[in-house]
Scaffold this active site. Structure first.
Site, PDB file in Angstrom:
ATOM      1  N   LYS A 195       0.415  -1.181   0.353  1.00 47.43           N
ATOM      2  CA  LYS A 195       0.078  -0.302  -0.336  1.00 47.43           C
ATOM      3  C   LYS A 195       0.852   1.301  -0.136  1.00 47.43           C
ATOM      4  CE  LYS A 195      -3.639  -1.827   1.985  1.00 47.43           C
ATOM      5  NZ  LYS A 195      -5.117  -1.387   1.830  1.00 47.43           N
ATOM      6  N   ASP A 236      -8.074  -2.927  10.053  1.00 45.30           N
ATOM      7  CA  ASP A 236      -8.280  -4.234   9.080  1.00 45.30           C
ATOM      8  C   ASP A 236      -8.711  -5.282  10.944  1.00 45.30           C
ATOM      9  OD1 ASP A 236      -9.352  -4.694   6.494  1.00 45.30           O
ATOM     10  OD2 ASP A 236      -7.723  -5.039   5.998  1.00 45.30           O
ATOM     11  N   ARG A 253      -9.858 -10.906   1.616  1.00 44.66           N
ATOM     12  CA  ARG A 253     -11.288 -13.085   0.997  1.00 44.66           C
ATOM     13  C   ARG A 253     -10.285 -13.794   0.773  1.00 44.66           C
ATOM     14  NH1 ARG A 253     -11.438  -9.195  -4.882  1.00 44.66           N
ATOM     15  NH2 ARG A 253     -11.148  -7.787  -2.575  1.00 44.66           N
TER      16      ARG A 253
HETATM   17  N1  BES Z   1      -8.058  -3.893   4.403  1.00 42.28           N
HETATM   18  C1  BES Z   1      -8.489  -3.468   2.571  1.00 42.28           C
HETATM   19  C2  BES Z   1      -9.776  -2.683   2.887  1.00 42.28           C
HETATM   20  C3  BES Z   1      -9.719  -0.922   3.033  1.00 42.28           C
HETATM   21  C4  BES Z   1      -9.825  -0.186   1.947  1.00 42.28           C
HETATM   22  C5  BES Z   1     -10.489  -0.851   4.252  1.00 42.28           C
HETATM   23  C6  BES Z   1     -10.294   0.917   3.066  1.00 42.28           C
HETATM   24  C7  BES Z   1     -10.842  -0.292   5.179  1.00 42.28           C
HETATM   25  C8  BES Z   1     -10.285   0.856   4.177  1.00 42.28           C
HETATM   26  C9  BES Z   1      -8.031  -4.513   1.689  1.00 42.28           C
HETATM   27  O1  BES Z   1      -7.914  -5.976   1.830  1.00 42.28           O
HETATM   28  C10 BES Z   1      -8.064  -3.641   0.371  1.00 42.28           C
HETATM   29  O2  BES Z   1      -6.713  -3.642   0.146  1.00 42.28           O
HETATM   30  N2  BES Z   1      -8.625  -4.132  -0.745  1.00 42.28           N
HETATM   31  C11 BES Z   1      -8.601  -3.530  -1.709  1.00 42.28           C
HETATM   32  C12 BES Z   1      -8.732  -4.569  -2.711  1.00 42.28           C
HETATM   33  C13 BES Z   1      -7.919  -5.005  -4.368  1.00 42.28           C
HETATM   34  C14 BES Z   1      -6.811  -5.637  -3.872  1.00 42.28           C
HETATM   35  C15 BES Z   1      -8.991  -5.435  -5.042  1.00 42.28           C
HETATM   36  C16 BES Z   1      -8.631  -2.346  -2.147  1.00 42.28           C
HETATM   37  O3  BES Z   1      -9.793  -2.111  -1.654  1.00 42.28           O
HETATM   38  O4  BES Z   1      -8.079  -1.397  -2.043  1.00 42.28           O
HETATM   39 ZN    ZN Z   2      -7.283  -5.688   3.924  1.00 46.53          ZN
HETATM   40 ZN    ZN Z   3      -5.303  -5.346   1.987  1.00 46.41          ZN
END
Ligand code: BES
Ligand code: ZN
Ligand code: ZN
Length: 479
Positions: free
Chosen positions: A256, A267, A330
């Site tokens: 990230k 999370d 997931r």
């Molecule tokens: N934990 C994140 C989702 C999230 C984002 C929670 C912002 C709370 C606030 C999740 O694991 C994630 O990173 N999801 C990605 C998915 C993508 C790579 C398809 C996302 O949402 O960008």
């Molecule tokens: Zn996550």
């Molecule tokens: Zn993630």
């Protein structure tokens, strides 16, 4: 913060007084009318007016049909009172018959007064210790003491577990990691008198949780799957809750960016929420068997990290092509959902901060509800509404499902389009819920409301406890 019910007209340091529908003729308000007008009070929803000399705080409620207004009003009042040097305050309900109003007021006080200052050297300690809830109401009529006591007790059970969930979410990732998450869950389970089993190391290998184990691999903190259960005699139904407990999500090798990584201690909110919900519902003594399965994992980078291009084998035997290691929640839930189905649930509900896309779709105040069973989705939306949580439904469709096709494995862990990301994530999860349980399954994406970056309603900065209240309401209403 302590709430005590009293039938006496106690002398306290301060009094909270509602002004309902701008009515200043009420005998308790009348004598302050001039002061209220002089201060240019606008009577807007939730507005407060602190009269130090009179030792009163007035708070406006106009639309009495929406209980949220009472919660927010009570929370606004208590937040102001926490800043001044008083030890006690008193409050009365507005409605004599409808205990829902009294419950809403108590909830607003208990959730609004929440503060997390564990990591501050200088605590901003409030001197306010007790709020006395008087049986005499807004009109001077009395509510039955036993009824009011029960209402406050019931509310306290829920608020205690919401605040516990908030504490967990707010705990930093070097303090709350899978091992300590499991320890905390075991301790709470003991206190609440429910069972807790913790799977680790070999147990997870034996369960063939290959997907979850891959996500966890690069962390020094080894993963845990926490299985809590509450089994009352003659339970009507069995509910399995499954929570995403990513104690930290760095994104893994699909790292990230810095600005998106902060707050990812949150999370674990889904895991913390299902823990809160099973504790609360068990304490209420619901006649439903409840299991909570928490996938507690840390998603990190390192020489042995799982990689984009890896193919994982999940517990149910399906193969997954990893295209992005940041879509890790997931992968953890896949194995936990498969484990949950083995418990033969009547309902199986997962809760997760799963996608940023859900926040884009619904805004940061609402959770996404997904699933194949429209009636079940409706029932959850109703429970959210009953308990004061906001939700929106996100519909599945066959075309979005097709976006998960992989050239090398049974399924890809992300969709091939960036649109509809919350739904493709939900559809991914459905592949790990046995087909015969599809109509019994719900997915709740709490990525929006789980973590509060700017105070709203009775949610202060930090973890909100999203999901806990709607799950408890849902379970309590199972027939
Ligand atoms: N934990 C994140 C989702 C999230 C984002 C929670 C912002 C709370 C606030 C999740 O694991 C994630 O990173 N999801 C990605 C998915 C993508 C790579 C398809 C996302 O949402 O960008
Ligand atoms: Zn996550
Ligand atoms: Zn993630």
């Amino acid at each position: 913060m302590n709430i005590q019910v009293t039938s006496k007209n106690l002398k306290t340091d301060f009094e909270i007084q509602f002004i309902i529908k701008k009515d200043t003729k009420n005998p308790f308000i009348k004598e302050y009318k001039k002061l209220i007008e002089l201060s240019n009070f606008k009577y807007s929803e939730g507005e407060t007016l602190l009269l130090l000399e009179a030792k009163k705080i007035f708070v406006s409620v106009n639309d009495i049909s929406d209980l949220e207004n009472f919660k927010i009003a009570a929370s606004n009042a208590i937040k102001t009172l926490k800043k001044i040097k008083i030890k006690s305050a008193k409050i009365s309900s507005y409605d004599k018959k409808d205990l829902k109003v009294a419950k809403a007021i108590a909830e607003g006080i208990l959730l609004g007064a929440y503060q997390f200052d564990k990591y501050k050297s200088k605590k901003t300690l409030s001197t306010l210790e007790t709020v006395y809830f008087q049986t005499a109401n807004y009109y001077g009529e009395k509510i039955k003491q036993e009824d009011l006591k029960q209402a406050v007790e019931d509310t306290k059970i829920v608020c205690d577990v919401v605040n516990l969930t908030r504490d967990m979410v707010n705990s930093h990732p070097d303090e709350l990691y899978p091992e300590t998450f499991a320890k905390l869950a075991s301790k709470e389970a003991k206190e609440y008198g429910i069972e807790c089993k913790v799977l680790k190391g070999n147990d997870l290998e034996e369960e063939k949780m290959g997907s979850l184990l891959s996500v966890a691999r690069a962390s020094v903190h080894t993963p845990r799957v926490i299985h809590l259960s509450y089994k009352p005699k003659n339970a009507k139904k069995r509910v399995v809750l499954v929570g995403k407990g990513l104690t930290y999500d760095s994104g893994g090798l699909s790292l990230k960016p810095a600005d998106f990584m902060t707050t990812m201690k949150s999370d674990k909110s889904g895991g913390a929420a299902v823990l809160g919900a099973i504790l609360g519902a068990s304490k209420m003594g619901v006649d439903v068997e409840i299991h909570a399965i928490i996938g507690a994992v840390e998603n990190m980078i390192g020489g042995n990290a799982y990689k984009p291009d890896d193919v994982l084998v999940a517990r149910n035997g399906k193969t997954i092509e990893v295209k992005n290691t940041d879509a890790e929640g997931r992968l953890v839930l896949a194995d936990c959902l498969s484990y949950g189905c083995d418990l033969k649930p009547d309902y199986i509900i997962d809760v997760a901060t799963l996608t940023g896309a859900c926040v884009v779709a619904l805004g940061e105040y609402s959770s996404g509800i997904m699933g194949f069973n429209e009636k079940l989705k409706e029932a959850m939306a109703k429970s959210a509404q009953n308990s004061g949580e906001l939700t929106g439904m996100l519909p599945f469709n066959r075309y979005l499902k097709d976006l998960l096709k992989s050239n090398v494995a049974d399924i890809s862990n992300i969709g091939s389009s960036r649109y509809g990301g919350a739904i493709t994530a939900g559809l991914f999860l459905s592949e790990f819920v046995e087909e015969k349980y599809h109509s019994k399954w719900l997915h709740l994406d709490i990525a929006g409301p789980a973590y509060v970056e700017k105070d709203w309603g009775y949610n202060p900065f930090g973890g909100s406890g999203a999901g806990v209240r709607m799950l408890i309401d849902f379970i309590a209403n199972i027939k």
